[in-house]
Enzyme design. Structure first.
Site, PDB file in Angstrom:
ATOM      1  N   HIS A 133      -2.937   7.516   6.718  1.00  0.00           N
ATOM      2  CA  HIS A 133      -1.929   8.427   6.154  1.00  0.00           C
ATOM      3  C   HIS A 133      -2.582   9.730   5.654  1.00  0.00           C
ATOM      4  O   HIS A 133      -1.983  10.804   5.743  1.00  0.00           O
ATOM      5  CB  HIS A 133      -1.221   7.770   4.960  1.00  0.00           C
ATOM      6  CG  HIS A 133      -0.037   6.930   5.334  1.00  0.00           C
ATOM      7  ND1 HIS A 133       1.079   7.447   5.949  1.00  0.00           N
ATOM      8  CD2 HIS A 133       0.218   5.606   5.159  1.00  0.00           C
ATOM      9  CE1 HIS A 133       1.970   6.466   6.137  1.00  0.00           C
ATOM     10  NE2 HIS A 133       1.469   5.342   5.670  1.00  0.00           N
ATOM     11  N   HIS A 180      -4.725   1.416   7.259  1.00  0.00           N
ATOM     12  CA  HIS A 180      -3.389   2.008   7.435  1.00  0.00           C
ATOM     13  C   HIS A 180      -3.168   3.143   6.423  1.00  0.00           C
ATOM     14  O   HIS A 180      -2.688   4.225   6.775  1.00  0.00           O
ATOM     15  CB  HIS A 180      -2.338   0.896   7.259  1.00  0.00           C
ATOM     16  CG  HIS A 180      -0.908   1.344   7.249  1.00  0.00           C
ATOM     17  ND1 HIS A 180       0.033   0.888   8.134  1.00  0.00           N
ATOM     18  CD2 HIS A 180      -0.242   2.204   6.420  1.00  0.00           C
ATOM     19  CE1 HIS A 180       1.205   1.456   7.872  1.00  0.00           C
ATOM     20  NE2 HIS A 180       1.067   2.255   6.831  1.00  0.00           N
ATOM     21  N   GLU A 181      -3.561   2.897   5.169  1.00  0.00           N
ATOM     22  CA  GLU A 181      -3.347   3.913   4.120  1.00  0.00           C
ATOM     23  C   GLU A 181      -4.273   5.117   4.321  1.00  0.00           C
ATOM     24  O   GLU A 181      -3.858   6.258   4.111  1.00  0.00           O
ATOM     25  CB  GLU A 181      -3.539   3.305   2.726  1.00  0.00           C
ATOM     26  CG  GLU A 181      -2.588   2.154   2.386  1.00  0.00           C
ATOM     27  CD  GLU A 181      -1.126   2.438   2.681  1.00  0.00           C
ATOM     28  OE1 GLU A 181      -0.701   3.598   2.583  1.00  0.00           O
ATOM     29  OE2 GLU A 181      -0.406   1.488   3.037  1.00  0.00           O
ATOM     30  N   GLY A 184       0.831  -1.196   0.000  1.00  0.00           N
ATOM     31  CA  GLY A 184       0.000   0.000   0.000  1.00  0.00           C
ATOM     32  C   GLY A 184       0.863   1.242   0.000  1.00  0.00           C
ATOM     33  O   GLY A 184       2.008   1.209   0.467  1.00  0.00           O
ATOM     34  N   CYS A 225       5.710   0.140   7.317  1.00  0.00           N
ATOM     35  CA  CYS A 225       5.345   1.296   6.490  1.00  0.00           C
ATOM     36  C   CYS A 225       6.554   1.680   5.639  1.00  0.00           C
ATOM     37  O   CYS A 225       7.678   1.707   6.144  1.00  0.00           O
ATOM     38  CB  CYS A 225       4.942   2.463   7.393  1.00  0.00           C
ATOM     39  SG  CYS A 225       4.434   3.933   6.480  1.00  0.00           S
ATOM     40  N   LEU A 226       6.316   1.990   4.373  1.00  0.00           N
ATOM     41  CA  LEU A 226       7.430   2.346   3.482  1.00  0.00           C
ATOM     42  C   LEU A 226       8.090   3.652   3.929  1.00  0.00           C
ATOM     43  O   LEU A 226       9.220   3.920   3.557  1.00  0.00           O
ATOM     44  CB  LEU A 226       6.941   2.451   2.033  1.00  0.00           C
ATOM     45  CG  LEU A 226       6.465   1.122   1.415  1.00  0.00           C
ATOM     46  CD1 LEU A 226       5.932   1.341   0.006  1.00  0.00           C
ATOM     47  CD2 LEU A 226       7.579   0.088   1.406  1.00  0.00           C
ATOM     48  N   GLN A 277       2.879  10.152   1.196  1.00  0.00           N
ATOM     49  CA  GLN A 277       4.192   9.505   1.309  1.00  0.00           C
ATOM     50  C   GLN A 277       5.135   9.880   0.177  1.00  0.00           C
ATOM     51  O   GLN A 277       6.337   9.666   0.274  1.00  0.00           O
ATOM     52  CB  GLN A 277       4.036   7.972   1.353  1.00  0.00           C
ATOM     53  CG  GLN A 277       3.366   7.478   2.626  1.00  0.00           C
ATOM     54  CD  GLN A 277       3.280   5.966   2.655  1.00  0.00           C
ATOM     55  OE1 GLN A 277       2.346   5.384   2.127  1.00  0.00           O
ATOM     56  NE2 GLN A 277       4.267   5.321   3.257  1.00  0.00           N
TER      57      GLN A 277
HETATM   58 NI    NI Z   1       2.376   3.447   5.667  1.00  0.00          NI
END
Ligand code: NI
Length: 172
Positions: free
Chosen positions: A140, A136-137, A45, A94-95, A50
């Protein structure tokens, strides 16, 4: 085109993103770039903030089984409209917080609405990993990271590690 992923802490990761009013070719290209960036990472995701874009846009694909067809979803203005009382615990990452993982408890099943890349309103019930990932996304888009669910001490420890990582990357 692959995008650069912002690393926590970054003020852009703490912002509430703006709803997408009009679907433009620019936004569709952005969504494709986000998918490319997500698959390359690799991740399941990615949210627009991000990569420094403060629009309500996320991409997800939680298909993990080898040989199973990918299922990329592009979601503009995604919204959880109902959640189960039953919860699920997943070890999340998380990226924007590379190599850090922690257990987070979230509703197990969620109903989500969004606008797809063709401007059509979609609604779907997500369960398990898909439900966790979409939540989660969407977090963000509201400036919330999975570490915000952790105890302050653990969160500070991870944040310090990320500050160190950013210093190292800046020097490299
Ligand atoms: Ni994340």
């Amino acid at each position: 085109m692959k995008c650069n992923i912002l690393i926590h802490p970054d003020p852009r990761l703490k912002k509430v993103c703006a709803p997408v009013a009009d679907l433009t070719d620019e936004l569709r290209t952005l969504a494709d770039d986000m998918l490319e960036t997500m698959y390359d990472a690799p991740g399941i995701g990615l949210a627009a903030p991000q990569i420094g874009v403060l629009d309500r846009l996320i991409v997800v694909d939680c298909v993990k089984e080898e040989g199973e067809a990918p299922r990329p979803l592009i979601m503009f203005n995604p919204e959880v409209i109902a959640s189960s009382d039953e919860t699920n615990v997943y070890e999340e990452g998380c990226l924007s917080i590379p190599d850090q993982y922690a257990e987070v408890t979230r509703p197990k099943v969620v109903d989500v609405t969004w606008m797809d890349e063709n401007g059509n309103l979609q609604q779907e019930t997500f369960d398990g990993l898909w439900a966790t990932c979409v939540q989660h996304e969407i977090d963000h888009l509201n400036g919330k990271l999975f570490i915000d669910y952790l105890k302050p001490l653990k969160r500070q420890m991870i944040t310090r590690k990320m500050q160190k990582l950013k210093r190292e990357r800046a020097r490299a």
